[in-house]
Design an enzyme around this catalytic site. Structure first.
Site, PDB file in Angstrom:
ATOM      1  N   LYS A 166       0.845  -1.202   0.000  1.00  0.00           N
ATOM      2  CA  LYS A 166       0.000   0.000   0.000  1.00  0.00           C
ATOM      3  C   LYS A 166       0.882   1.254   0.000  1.00  0.00           C
ATOM      4  O   LYS A 166       2.093   1.164   0.201  1.00  0.00           O
ATOM      5  CB  LYS A 166      -0.912  -0.024   1.219  1.00  0.00           C
ATOM      6  CG  LYS A 166      -0.184   0.014   2.553  1.00  0.00           C
ATOM      7  CD  LYS A 166      -1.151  -0.208   3.713  1.00  0.00           C
ATOM      8  CE  LYS A 166      -0.418  -0.295   5.029  1.00  0.00           C
ATOM      9  NZ  LYS A 166      -1.321  -0.665   6.133  1.00  0.00           N
TER      10      LYS A 166
ATOM     11  N   ARG B 277     -11.237   0.137  14.436  1.00  0.00           N
ATOM     12  CA  ARG B 277     -11.219   0.938  13.210  1.00  0.00           C
ATOM     13  C   ARG B 277     -12.215   0.330  12.215  1.00  0.00           C
ATOM     14  O   ARG B 277     -13.222   0.921  11.889  1.00  0.00           O
ATOM     15  CB  ARG B 277      -9.810   0.983  12.591  1.00  0.00           C
ATOM     16  CG  ARG B 277      -8.791   1.731  13.424  1.00  0.00           C
ATOM     17  CD  ARG B 277      -7.524   2.010  12.644  1.00  0.00           C
ATOM     18  NE  ARG B 277      -7.049   0.841  11.898  1.00  0.00           N
ATOM     19  CZ  ARG B 277      -5.871   0.753  11.313  1.00  0.00           C
ATOM     20  NH1 ARG B 277      -5.018   1.772  11.357  1.00  0.00           N
ATOM     21  NH2 ARG B 277      -5.513  -0.336  10.669  1.00  0.00           N
TER      22      ARG B 277
ATOM     23  N   TYR C 275      17.384  28.936   9.393  1.00  0.00           N
ATOM     24  CA  TYR C 275      16.249  29.739   9.876  1.00  0.00           C
ATOM     25  C   TYR C 275      16.156  29.706  11.393  1.00  0.00           C
ATOM     26  O   TYR C 275      16.358  28.657  12.016  1.00  0.00           O
ATOM     27  CB  TYR C 275      14.940  29.189   9.300  1.00  0.00           C
ATOM     28  CG  TYR C 275      14.723  29.509   7.851  1.00  0.00           C
ATOM     29  CD1 TYR C 275      14.582  30.829   7.421  1.00  0.00           C
ATOM     30  CD2 TYR C 275      14.647  28.490   6.911  1.00  0.00           C
ATOM     31  CE1 TYR C 275      14.375  31.118   6.081  1.00  0.00           C
ATOM     32  CE2 TYR C 275      14.438  28.773   5.568  1.00  0.00           C
ATOM     33  CZ  TYR C 275      14.300  30.094   5.160  1.00  0.00           C
ATOM     34  OH  TYR C 275      14.092  30.379   3.846  1.00  0.00           O
TER      35      TYR C 275
ATOM     36  N   MET D 271      13.111  24.055   3.376  1.00  0.00           N
ATOM     37  CA  MET D 271      12.316  23.378   2.342  1.00  0.00           C
ATOM     38  C   MET D 271      13.186  22.553   1.399  1.00  0.00           C
ATOM     39  O   MET D 271      12.861  21.414   1.062  1.00  0.00           O
ATOM     40  CB  MET D 271      11.495  24.397   1.554  1.00  0.00           C
ATOM     41  CG  MET D 271      10.614  23.753   0.506  1.00  0.00           C
ATOM     42  SD  MET D 271       9.732  24.936  -0.510  1.00  0.00           S
ATOM     43  CE  MET D 271       8.424  25.429   0.570  1.00  0.00           C
TER      44      MET D 271
HETATM   45  C1  PLP Z   1      -0.663  -1.903   6.584  1.00  0.00           C
HETATM   46  C2  PLP Z   1      -1.314  -3.164   6.908  1.00  0.00           C
HETATM   47  C3  PLP Z   1      -0.542  -4.307   7.158  1.00  0.00           C
HETATM   48  C4  PLP Z   1       0.974  -4.274   7.211  1.00  0.00           C
HETATM   49  O1  PLP Z   1       1.381  -3.667   8.404  1.00  0.00           O
HETATM   50  P1  PLP Z   1       2.929  -3.532   8.792  1.00  0.00           P
HETATM   51  O2  PLP Z   1       2.911  -3.004  10.170  1.00  0.00           O
HETATM   52  O3  PLP Z   1       3.500  -2.539   7.827  1.00  0.00           O
HETATM   53  O4  PLP Z   1       3.518  -4.860   8.647  1.00  0.00           O
HETATM   54  C5  PLP Z   1      -1.209  -5.491   7.393  1.00  0.00           C
HETATM   55  N1  PLP Z   1      -2.560  -5.548   7.391  1.00  0.00           N
HETATM   56  C6  PLP Z   1      -3.331  -4.464   7.166  1.00  0.00           C
HETATM   57  C7  PLP Z   1      -4.807  -4.597   7.187  1.00  0.00           C
HETATM   58  C8  PLP Z   1      -2.738  -3.248   6.924  1.00  0.00           C
HETATM   59  O5  PLP Z   1      -3.500  -2.173   6.701  1.00  0.00           O
END
Ligand code: PLP
Length: 356
Positions: free
Chosen positions: A35, A130, A253, A301
């Site tokens: 992802k 969640r 800065y 930046m």
């Molecule tokens: C991001 C995610 C993972 C992987 O998590 P890591 O901590 O990066 O290994 C696994 N399952 C779900 C549902 C996720 O959203």
């Protein structure tokens, strides 16, 4: 002339880290989580190193399509599932596996005609609060999913909030087992931390993400090197200026850093608009010509400053490593009060990124 900054993606290190995940969960299939554009590596850059995975987990439909266009014909899991009924046409066309975590998604599946059988991962909320069905409603959700004619395989899924921490996973495992006790199906439970530290939760599928990218889910408490994880993303730039700062001279800065003695300070072509954390304070580790030194003053930046005291050979054009090979991203993250996850995902689009 491009600015002297680049990110290199280490294909062999990705493959090595995937092997580490397999070593920890030898009886599980691995969803390599890609992802957020493969945690900032770029799907196209990460794919060659991770193609031995059993499947890929991600969120965005366009990333799933890019994986198919790269030639991946195996499973792809949408970790948050689909959002709108029209998404299901893409799920169907590209043969994606989807998470189902809500009644709304079940309804969309019930009212949409698909052309092929659909594999799903049915998600329970085992305590993270969640996404997912409450444990006492899980069986009913499974019955409802099973009754949908297009639904084929149903894998049982949950996600841990504390697999990397002191609280651990026992409370969620207990909740999960209670809610899923009479529900048949393979299990998909473990992120990287559970893959590494909680073998009892492995099940048929594990879902490692961060460990594949050479960052430890426990940060500096159990380091990536101790876990035999190799860095997969090296962010490098060059010195583009050098200043002899007198005692009492300030840098950057806000004049937040003041030299106590005369010192050489290098200016690096990397700033927060490249994804380097602006909150990284004076003293954040950094390599100049492979030598470990520290940042000084505020990150701006497009530039940041480094102490050249331990690097007398430094010149304009000398290479600087912000993180990656030779400097674990988790060290930089800890100095900035964040995690390797956030840094690697934040590398900006203006930084050229290539697999090597
Ligand atoms: C991001 C995610 C993972 C992987 O998590 P890591 O901590 O990066 O290994 C696994 N399952 C779900 C549902 C996720 O959203």
């Amino acid at each position: 002339m491009p600015r002297p900054i680049k990110a290199s993606i280490h294909t062999a290190a990705l493959a090595h880290n995937l092997d580490v995940a397999r070593r920890h969960a030898p009886n599980s299939k691995v969803w390599a989580v890609v992802k957020a554009n493969a945690y900032g590596h770029g799907i196209e850059n990460a794919y060659p190193g991770l193609r031995d995975a059993d499947g890929f987990g991600l969120l965005d439909l366009d990333e799933a399509v890019r994986l198919r266009e790269l030639g991946w014909a195996g499973p792809i899991l949408l970790l948050e599932g689909f959002f709108k009924p029209e998404d299901l046409a893409i799920v169907d066309k590209y043969g994606l596996t989807t998470t189902v975590h809500s009644d709304e998604q079940l309804r969309m599946l019930e009212t949409t005609r698909l052309t092929k059988p659909l594999n799903i991962q049915l998600k329970m909320n085992s305590g993270m609060n969640r996404l997912g069905f409450a444990p006492e409603r899980f069986r009913a959700a499974w019955e409802r999913a099973r009754a949908i004619s297009s639904v084929s395989q149903i894998v049982l899924m949950t996600h841990f909030s504390d697999a990397d921490g002191e609280r651990g996973i026992a409370h969620q495992m207990e909740t999960f087992e209670r809610g899923a006790c009479d529900v048949p199906g393979e299990r998909s439970l473990s992120n990287s931390a559970a893959t590494l530290f909680h073998p009892a939760a492995h099940g048929a599928w594990v879902r490692p993400g961060i460990m594949l990218y050479g960052s430890s889910p426990k940060g500096l408490e159990v380091t990536a090197a101790q876990l035999d994880l190799q860095p997969t993303q090296t962010l490098e730039a060059e010195l583009i200026g050098i200043q002899d700062v007198p005692a009492g001279g300030s840098v950057g800065y806000g004049s937040s850093f003041v030299a106590e003695t005369p010192m050489r300070v290098g200016t690096v072509a990397c700033g927060y608009a490249d994804g380097y954390p602006r909150v990284a304070p004076t003293g954040t580790p950094i390599l100049v010509d492979g030598v470990r030194t520290r940042t000084v003053g505020r990150v701006s930046m497009d530039m940041l400053s480094v102490d050249l005291t331990p690097v007398p050979q430094a010149r304009v054009g000398t290479s600087v490593t912000l993180w990656g090979r030779g400097l674990c991203i988790d060290e930089v993250a800890a100095s900035a009060g964040t995690l390797g996850y956030e840094l690697m995902c934040a590398v900006a689009r203006r930084v050229p990124i290539h697999a090597v």
